[in-house]
Design an enzyme around this catalytic site. Structure first.
Site: not given
Length: 413
Positions: A201, A204, A218, A221, A339
């Site tokens: 999430c 949170c 989520c 939360c 990268d």
């Protein structure tokens, strides 16, 4: 329509002229379109030029990790039903390239601008957009781009005081979290095939639950998917009134249908009917060379761009069924990100059973990845060598950004 501004000052006019001259020199020297260097020169002469050039436009900003160039093109085509459009159609999506594009838009009504994810809030501060379209966020260019949640947080902070209407993908938790700070959001159910950057999430850090391909929330939360007002469903755009409008693009794949759905939602905010918008999008056959089929060395080659794991996943869904031959090319230059660890996030087992040829600056990195995926392949120094070894059939050429540009130059596209 945006309010008219005062005519450009002498300094601004000189900046535009200097930028165009620098771009012309760059083109004459064979160094590309010149849009970036032209914009850099213009901004050096007048640092406020971008804001001045956008003052008379109704601006749409389009940002995402994947699909922003195509969606920008589709929106531009749709909005031409309402008036002239200026756009950075070639994909130069940082302030210099955007400035260069807008310098040719004195007579335009709309400015449809693709913006690099890192620069969205900066550009928005200058051009005061009417609409901000947010498609997705996923890992990309790991050496230069911030972690995806950090980008989402930057978007969220930048949008919270904006007067723009945000047209956002309800199926991407990172986009939803970023857009939720805005006072005016239009939610679009555009889908999200790549989910590996959205399992926690963004609000949170809790675990995201996905009971099916449509819903997410989520478990800690309660942050969850908002109810969309525009929906892509079975090749149709469902508008806020529940009416269905068929999508008949020349561009392939569900991802482009999703892009068209977002484009239709954007066009509707300017009063352009979905049927009209979608019909205008049908004219788009390729975007900056993407999806073009070219003839080279007696072979048909379809050019496909895939810059990151999410892009490769979408592209694999487009290619001809096995055993159609596939050419893969990967570079790691500045514009790509240096990268290449993202190669390990791509499911190359989808290429099993096909003849595969590998070229590009980082062909050995890609070869190791394919070896681990148990995909048969050959490694070649040049495109011509690879083509000579691939069996009959249209070649599906998949390349990341600079490798794609290399292919276009070689085949004359």
């Amino acid at each position: 329509m945006a309010d008219s501004t005062q005519p450009l000052s002498a300094r601004a006019k000189f900046a535009v002229t200097a930028g165009k001259a620098a771009a012309a020199v760059s083109r004459a020297a064979g160094r590309g379109s010149g849009s970036v260097i032209g914009g850099k020169v213009a901004l050096r002469v007048d640092p406020e030029l971008l804001a001045r050039l956008a003052g008379h436009l109704d601006v749409v900003l389009v940002s995402a990790t994947n699909g922003k160039t195509t969606t920008t093109r589709l929106i531009a085509e749709a909005l031409r039903a309402g008036g002239p459009v200026v756009s950075n159609a070639l994909g130069a999506n940082m302030p210099a390239g955007i400035t260069s594009a807008l310098s040719g838009g004195a007579e335009a009504r709309y400015g449809v601008i693709e913006v690099d994810e890192k620069y969205l809030t900066t550009v928005a501060e200058d051009v005061h957009p009417k609409i901000v379209a947010l498609l997705n966020l996923s890992r990309d260019q790991l050496d230069r781009a911030a972690e995806t949640r950090m980008l989402a947080e930057r978007w969220r902070e930048g949008l919270q005081d904006s007067k723009a209407t945000v047209v956002a993908n309800a199926d991407d938790p990172l986009v939803v979290w970023a857009a939720s700070s805005s006072a005016n959001v239009v939610w679009v159910a555009a889908g999200q095939e790549w989910k590996d950057d959205a399992w926690s999430c963004p609000a949170c850090g809790g675990v995201m639950h996905r009971p099916d391909d449509t819903h997410w929330a989520c478990g800690e939360c309660g942050f969850g998917r908002p109810a969309p007002t525009w929906v892509l469903s079975h090749g149709q755009v469902i508008d806020p009134h529940g009416s269905a409008w068929p999508i008949r693009l020349q561009l392939p794949g569900r991802a482009n249908q999703a892009n068209a759905t977002t484009a239709a939602a954007v066009a509707a905010t300017f009063g352009i009917h979905p049927q009209v918008a979608l019909q205008r999008m049908e004219s788009v056959a390729a975007v900056a060379g993407r999806y073009d089929v070219v003839s080279y060395q007696g072979r048909d080659i379809r050019l496909l761009l895939a810059k990151n794991p999410a892009g490769w996943l979408e592209t694999f869904s487009l290619i001809d069924p096995a055993p159609a031959p596939v050419l893969l090319s990967v570079n790691a230059r500045g514009a790509d990100g240096t990268d290449t660890s993202w190669l390990w996030d791509v499911d190359y087992t989808r290429l099993a059973g096909r003849p595969v040829a590998v070229i590009g600056d980082r062909r050995l990195d890609l070869a190791v990845r394919l070896e681990v995926a148990n995909v048969d392949f050959g490694v070649y120094d040049t495109l011509d060598q690879a083509i000579a070894q691939l069996p009959a059939g249209r070649i599906e050429a998949i390349a990341n950004y600079t490798a794609f540009q290399d292919l276009r130059r070689i085949v004359g596209n």
